[in-house]
Design a protein around this motif. Structure first.
Motif: not given
Ligand SMILES: NC(=O)c1ccc[n+]([C@@H]2O[C@H](COP(=O)([O-])OP(=O)(O)OC[C@H]3O[C@@H](n4cnc5c(N)ncnc54)[C@H](OP(=O)(O)O)[C@@H]3O)[C@@H](O)[C@H]2O)c1
Length: 284
Positions: A9, A12, A38, A54, A74-75, A143
């Motif tokens: 959700t 990414l 969600k 997680y 990743s979280g 970002n």
């Molecule tokens: N490469 C980059 O530029 C970049 C930038 C930022 C982050 N990242 C990393 O890439 C990941 C994915 O990016 P994104 O943009 O998709 O981030 P995001 O929109 O914040 O999505 C993070 C996902 O992880 C889930 N999550 C977080 N904590 C959790 C938990 N305790 N148990 C189960 N699910 C959990 C969230 O659930 P909910 O939907 O319920 O919130 C959400 O679905 C990020 O989590 C971070 O580690 C990478």
């Protein structure tokens, strides 16, 4: 056998599910969500929803089945023990005997503190005995382009990245790579260094913003210490500000310039240019 996507959700994760839906029937996809509300939109498209957190290992018991192919996204929560969170998912997947676990990591060249959790998770995964795939995602265009408000207001891109270049790509590009790995063959026990085809400097980014807005937008290079001060002054917690400043210091050293070509090879097309993300953000 299912393709299971955690963090489905998130921003990414939603792109990953979109790409998977173009390749396999919806009933073969399981979206793991900690907040079921969600996931309503995904459920309405026929995707199976599994609710798990997680931070609650018991919620992963019985979630995976032998032969599943899993994407561990990743979280995202600052201050949480992300390595413990990721270990929870990896151990549940190993207990079930999944066929593959792909993990969204950080570039191997990145030495900033942000990468520590990723390196530690990679070790846990390698030690698990599971067939693994490391998707070492470079930076997202978003970002930068999702936060254009203050940049346009001040007519300045403020960063501590010196002359460093960033090989960013769109979230959708990285998601397409994940979908390719989850639906293709021969990606087990392989590491992919993923980044956009064209690296850019912050001066070039400012020039692109100037070109499309018709306003003069400059790159204001600051030190990591100055950036930390600016970010905390704007209300960001000290820890998060230090993480951002650390990433910029890494960019200045060239650590987010990715030249492997892995991303465009995996997705079978050139990566999305930064200018497209800028245009989309300004349109929105
Ligand atoms: N490469 C980059 O530029 C970049 C930038 C930022 C982050 N990242 C990393 O890439 C990941 C994915 O990016 P994104 O943009 O998709 O981030 P995001 O929109 O914040 O999505 C993070 C996902 O992880 C889930 N999550 C977080 N904590 C959790 C938990 N305790 N148990 C189960 N699910 C959990 C969230 O659930 P909910 O939907 O319920 O919130 C959400 O679905 C990020 O989590 C971070 O580690 C990478």
């Amino acid at each position: 056998m299912s393709i299971v996507v955690t963090g489905a959700t998130g921003r990414l994760g939603r792109h990953v599910v979109d790409h998977l839906l173009q390749k396999v029937p919806a009933e073969q996809i399981t979206a793991v969500a900690r907040t079921p509300e969600k996931a309503a939109g995904l459920a309405s498209r026929g995707v199976r929803i599994a609710v798990a957190d997680y931070d609650a290992p018991q919620t992963f018991e019985g979630l995976f089945a032998p032969g599943d192919r899993v994407l561990l996204i990743s979280g995202s929560e600052v201050g949480k023990d992300r390595v413990r969170q990721h270990r929870t998912v990896i151990e549940a997947a190993a207990a079930a005997g999944v066929a593959q676990l792909a993990y969204t990591s950080a570039p191997g060249s990145l030495t900033a503190a942000l990468a520590d959790d990723h390196r530690a998770t990679e070790e846990v995964l390698r030690a698990s005995g599971l067939p693994w795939t490391l998707l070492r995602n470079g930076w997202y265009h978003e970002n930068y382009t999702e936060n254009l408000g203050p940049v346009l207001e001040r007519r300045a891109v403020v960063a501590a990245a010196g002359e460093g270049r960033v090989s960013s790509a769109s979230r959708a590009d990285y998601a397409a790579a994940a979908a390719a790995v989850l639906t293709g063959e021969g990606h087990e026990n392989r590491t992919f260094e993923l980044g956009g085809d064209t690296a850019w400097s912050f001066a070039e980014y400012a020039a692109e913003l100037s070109r499309v807005t018709g306003e003069e937008i400059v790159y204001k290079a600051v030190t990591p210490q100055q950036l930390t001060g600016i970010l905390t002054g704007a209300g960001l917690p000290e820890q998060a500000a230090a993480v951002f400043a650390g990433v910029d210091a890494s960019i200045a050293k060239g650590e987010l310039e990715i030249t492997s070509g892995d991303l465009s090879r995996l997705i079978g097309r050139p990566t999305t240019p930064l200018s497209d993300a800028v245009a989309a953000a300004l349109k929105a």
